[in-house]
Design a protein around this motif. Structure first.
Motif, PDB file in Angstrom:
ATOM      1  N   GLU A   1       0.771  -1.393   0.208  1.00 51.89           N
ATOM      2  CA  GLU A   1       0.104  -0.092  -0.101  1.00 51.89           C
ATOM      3  C   GLU A   1       0.921   1.497   0.113  1.00 51.89           C
ATOM      4  O   GLU A   1       0.488   2.296  -0.658  1.00 51.89           O
ATOM      5  CB  GLU A   1      -0.850   0.134   1.364  1.00 51.89           C
ATOM      6  N   GLU A   2       2.059   1.172   0.828  1.00 49.30           N
ATOM      7  CA  GLU A   2       2.985   2.384   0.796  1.00 49.30           C
ATOM      8  C   GLU A   2       3.305   2.599  -0.585  1.00 49.30           C
ATOM      9  O   GLU A   2       3.573   3.984  -1.058  1.00 49.30           O
ATOM     10  CB  GLU A   2       4.033   2.289   1.811  1.00 49.30           C
ATOM     11  N   PHE A   3       3.834   1.555  -1.396  1.00 50.05           N
ATOM     12  CA  PHE A   3       4.213   1.695  -2.763  1.00 50.05           C
ATOM     13  C   PHE A   3       3.172   2.366  -3.407  1.00 50.05           C
ATOM     14  O   PHE A   3       3.560   3.262  -4.312  1.00 50.05           O
ATOM     15  CB  PHE A   3       4.774   0.321  -3.141  1.00 50.05           C
ATOM     16  N   MET A   4       1.819   2.193  -3.406  1.00 50.41           N
ATOM     17  CA  MET A   4       1.057   2.561  -4.177  1.00 50.41           C
ATOM     18  C   MET A   4       0.597   4.049  -3.842  1.00 50.41           C
ATOM     19  O   MET A   4       0.375   4.741  -4.757  1.00 50.41           O
ATOM     20  CB  MET A   4      -0.486   1.843  -4.017  1.00 50.41           C
ATOM     21  N   ARG A   5       0.727   4.159  -2.524  1.00 56.19           N
ATOM     22  CA  ARG A   5       0.661   5.700  -2.356  1.00 56.19           C
ATOM     23  C   ARG A   5       1.519   6.667  -2.896  1.00 56.19           C
ATOM     24  O   ARG A   5       1.459   7.820  -3.520  1.00 56.19           O
ATOM     25  CB  ARG A   5       0.437   6.052  -0.705  1.00 56.19           C
ATOM     26  N   SER A   6       2.819   6.058  -2.798  1.00 55.13           N
ATOM     27  CA  SER A   6       3.955   6.787  -3.598  1.00 55.13           C
ATOM     28  C   SER A   6       3.908   6.915  -4.891  1.00 55.13           C
ATOM     29  O   SER A   6       4.313   7.915  -5.573  1.00 55.13           O
ATOM     30  CB  SER A   6       5.364   5.869  -3.013  1.00 55.13           C
TER      31      SER A   6
END
Length: 199
Positions: free
Chosen positions: A173-178
């Motif tokens: 999820e952190e990757f997607m937000r980035s």
């Protein structure tokens, strides 16, 4: 499953199987049931059968034809009939094996693969990934990939059943937000500059 693409083909099933096995090694449960449910969970996906979910029906036919014991057939068909996101509250309570496969399926909607699947599905359905007019809209008027991130994908981590899955989901999820941060930066015409380290 021939022709069942747009992020729901056998490549998806293979990833779900690998992830489910990874979670199962940490949580326990029957590897056989996990494997069969992971392999069959999308065999009759409603998106490719005029809105009618047929995975349990097809799973029962396939497993029975292979001589799988009836109690395993019933366990697997119960799982594939109740793991879908669209089932929501009406879904029956899942066994540990069902929770593992559900988590593995939901994890495949996150991270780099999740981004690609969202774009593939949108392209197959003629939906844009992003509409600038809807960027700040509280109630979007048309479905988009970016909207799908917020309406469904960023809610998945809270719905996961197992701790190993929640750990994987957080990173994805952190990757997607980035990715979205960078996407909007570029949409706004801003250029990320790489520091010159040659000096």
């Amino acid at each position: 499953m021939q022709g069942q693409q747009a992020g729901h083909g056998f490549d998806h099933v293979s990833r779900v199987l690998r992830t489910a096995r990874q979670i199962q090694t940490e949580t326990g449960g029957s590897r056989l049931v996990v494997d069969l449910a992971a392999l069959l969970h999308d065999v009759g996906d409603a998106k490719f059968h005029d809105g009618l979910e047929r995975s349990a029906e097809f799973s029962r036919e396939i497993l029975s034809a292979q001589g799988v014991p009836q109690e395993i057939v019933e366990h697997v068909t119960h799982i594939v009939d109740n793991i879908s996101f669209r089932k929501g509250v009406p879904a029956d309570q899942l066994s540990l094996e069902g929770k593992i496969v559900q988590d593995a399926d939901r994890l495949d909607a996150l991270g780099a693969i999740g981004i690609v699947r969202t774009i593939e599905y949108g392209a197959a359905k003629g939906q844009p990934f992003y509409l600038p007019s809807q960027r700040d809209a509280a109630s979007p008027t048309a479905p988009t990939g970016v909207g799908h991130f917020h309406e469904k994908l960023f809610k998945l981590r809270a719905l996961l059943n197992t701790e190993p899955a929640r750990i994987i989901a957080l990173q994805r999820e952190e990757f997607m937000r980035s990715f979205l941060d960078q996407f909007f930066l570029e949409c706004d015409g801003e250029v990320s500059r790489v520091p010159d380290t040659s000096l």
